[in-house]
Enzyme design. Structure first.
Site, PDB file in Angstrom:
ATOM      1  N   GLU A   1       0.472  -1.257  -0.263  1.00 33.87           N
ATOM      2  CA  GLU A   1       0.006  -0.057   0.027  1.00 33.87           C
ATOM      3  C   GLU A   1       0.884   1.528  -0.075  1.00 33.87           C
ATOM      4  OE1 GLU A   1      -2.771   0.796  -0.708  1.00 33.87           O
ATOM      5  OE2 GLU A   1      -3.766   1.516   1.254  1.00 33.87           O
TER       6      GLU A   1
ATOM      7  N   THR B   1      -3.918   9.477  -4.138  1.00 34.37           N
ATOM      8  CA  THR B   1      -3.928   9.492  -2.735  1.00 34.37           C
ATOM      9  C   THR B   1      -2.577  10.544  -2.137  1.00 34.37           C
ATOM     10  OG1 THR B   1      -5.006   6.712  -2.405  1.00 34.37           O
ATOM     11  CG2 THR B   1      -4.269   8.159  -0.252  1.00 34.37           C
TER      12      THR B   1
HETATM   13  P1  ADP Z   1      -7.081   3.506  -4.194  1.00 34.82           P
HETATM   14  O1  ADP Z   1      -7.193   4.370  -2.947  1.00 34.82           O
HETATM   15  O2  ADP Z   1      -8.032   2.943  -5.463  1.00 34.82           O
HETATM   16  O3  ADP Z   1      -6.404   2.404  -4.380  1.00 34.82           O
HETATM   17  P2  ADP Z   1      -4.865   4.605  -4.911  1.00 34.82           P
HETATM   18  O4  ADP Z   1      -4.729   5.980  -5.420  1.00 34.82           O
HETATM   19  O5  ADP Z   1      -4.944   4.594  -3.562  1.00 34.82           O
HETATM   20  O6  ADP Z   1      -5.671   4.733  -5.067  1.00 34.82           O
HETATM   21  O7  ADP Z   1      -3.911   4.308  -6.049  1.00 34.82           O
HETATM   22  C1  ADP Z   1      -3.683   3.332  -6.896  1.00 34.82           C
HETATM   23  C2  ADP Z   1      -2.231   4.018  -7.359  1.00 34.82           C
HETATM   24  O8  ADP Z   1      -1.684   2.531  -7.255  1.00 34.82           O
HETATM   25  C3  ADP Z   1      -2.385   4.258  -8.845  1.00 34.82           C
HETATM   26  O9  ADP Z   1      -1.457   5.587  -9.676  1.00 34.82           O
HETATM   27  C4  ADP Z   1      -1.740   3.013  -9.956  1.00 34.82           C
HETATM   28  O10 ADP Z   1      -1.395   2.739 -10.096  1.00 34.82           O
HETATM   29  C5  ADP Z   1      -0.735   2.136  -8.117  1.00 34.82           C
HETATM   30  N1  ADP Z   1      -1.091   0.972  -8.436  1.00 34.82           N
HETATM   31  C6  ADP Z   1      -0.279   0.079  -8.387  1.00 34.82           C
HETATM   32  N2  ADP Z   1      -0.492  -1.280  -8.491  1.00 34.82           N
HETATM   33  C7  ADP Z   1      -1.629  -1.390  -8.423  1.00 34.82           C
HETATM   34  C8  ADP Z   1      -2.967  -2.266  -8.195  1.00 34.82           C
HETATM   35  N3  ADP Z   1      -2.443  -3.467  -8.210  1.00 34.82           N
HETATM   36  N4  ADP Z   1      -4.074  -2.368  -7.848  1.00 34.82           N
HETATM   37  C9  ADP Z   1      -3.923  -0.617  -8.349  1.00 34.82           C
HETATM   38  N5  ADP Z   1      -3.495   0.006  -8.247  1.00 34.82           N
HETATM   39  C10 ADP Z   1      -1.926   0.572  -7.889  1.00 34.82           C
END
Ligand code: ADP
Length: 309
Positions: A129, A182
């Site tokens: 995360e 985020t």
């Molecule tokens: P959410 O709150 O929907 O998880 P985030 O902004 O925390 O959104 O996470 C999304 C970011 O993480 C994007 O930039 C995405 O490219 C990156 N990322 C890397 N691997 C993954 C994955 N397996 N699933 C989702 N997002 C990913």
């Protein structure tokens, strides 16, 4: 021993209005599917991604980073392949990255004969995360792993509390199709808060926890308020105030930003009200030119689950 497992990794709502970075709950009918396979070649490989364009390199994908963290800890005499079937749009604010971070470690743990407990799995998932949010937090991870409502009492050491779910509670979600990272949503936050605001906020967290324990829906309504984070973050979400007003008018107990947005959630007593709230939210966004989708969900008390092993 099992060689392959297919799992459902659920979407989650973090913060739950007053509980910034500590509270979360698990959704029922929205989530990713993943296949984790034990192979003889050592290492972690992401072999298939469907749904959204995400990196295949293990160290750039949250599923790979959490998997590597657990892999290095246990150092098994095998490797793992990961397939990701993504339904949760990355950056939607309903725990897309958390679902991936949790899915890989949960699946590997099952294939290794469950050497780790749920808190330890959350610890490894936090490493994944951190790749997307640039900070280690578990408010989406804990509800995905434990199910229901969770409170992350501390991350160092990791201490997670499971909070009961009142039986008639339903969630309504609206996802405006705009992207908020985020990391950007964290930058907009104030560095300091006044003692007066902090006092009001922790009173709300305490009363929300009490209300969830006692199924006191009126108290849930009075507690679902965020006076610290929402005033800043709502600027990133067009028509947030209108959606909130419409949801509350339609009978929602509360309505706030889901995680770091742009999704907005409402909690309602009874599915019928949750559906009315969905309709009210749709009315607001259908007058704009922003694409959106909505859904109503039960609170998922089981969390991540095995579909096939
Ligand atoms: P959410 O709150 O929907 O998880 P985030 O902004 O925390 O959104 O996470 C999304 C970011 O993480 C994007 O930039 C995405 O490219 C990156 N990322 C890397 N691997 C993954 C994955 N397996 N699933 C989702 N997002 C990913």
């Amino acid at each position: 021993m099992k060689k392959e497992i297919k799992i459902f990794s659920p979407a989650t709502v973090a913060n739950v209005a007053c509980g910034f970075d500590v509270l979360g709950f698990c959704l029922d009918n929205k989530g990713d599917e993943m296949v984790i396979r034990k192979v003889s070649e050592k290492g972690i490989r992401i072999t298939h991604i469907e749904g959204y364009d995400l990196p295949y390199e293990a160290n750039k994908n949250v599923a790979g980073v959490s998997a590597l963290s657990m892999y290095e800890n246990i150092n098994p005499d095998c490797g793992f392949e990961i397939e990701i079937y993504k339904n949760i749009k990355p950056g939607s604010g309903i725990g897309s990255s958390a679902a991936s971070a949790v899915g890989s470690v949960f699946g590997m743990n099952e294939l290794l004969g469950k050497p780790y407990n749920k808190t330890q799995l959350t610890y490894f998932a936090m490493k994944g995360e951190a790749l997307s949010s640039k900070s280690e937090h578990a408010d989406n991870l804990a509800p995905a792993i434990f199910g229901g409502f969770t409170l992350v009492k501390s991350t160092l050491p990791l201490d997670i509390l499971q909070i009961p779910k009142p039986s008639e509670l339903y969630a309504t979600l609206i996802h405006p199709q705009i992207e908020i990272k985020t990391s950007d949503a964290r930058e907009i936050l104030p560095k300091q808060v006044s003692l007066k605001d902090a006092t009001a906020q922790w009173a709300n967290v305490g009363s929300l926890i009490h209300a969830l324990h006692t199924s006191d829906y009126k108290l849930i309504h009075r507690s679902l308020q965020d006076i610290i984070v929402e005033p800043f973050r709502k600027q990133l979400i067009p028509h947030f105030d209108d959606v909130k007003f419409a949801a509350l008018e339609a009978g929602a107990l509360g309505c706030a930003i889901s995680g770091s947005g742009p999704s907005i959630f409402a909690l309602s007593q009874g599915k019928e009200t949750a559906l009315k709230v969905e309709n009210a939210m749709q009315m607001v966004y259908s007058k704009t030119n922003i694409e959106f989708n909505t859904f109503v969900s039960d609170i998922n008390i089981k969390g991540i689950k095995i579909l096939k092993s």
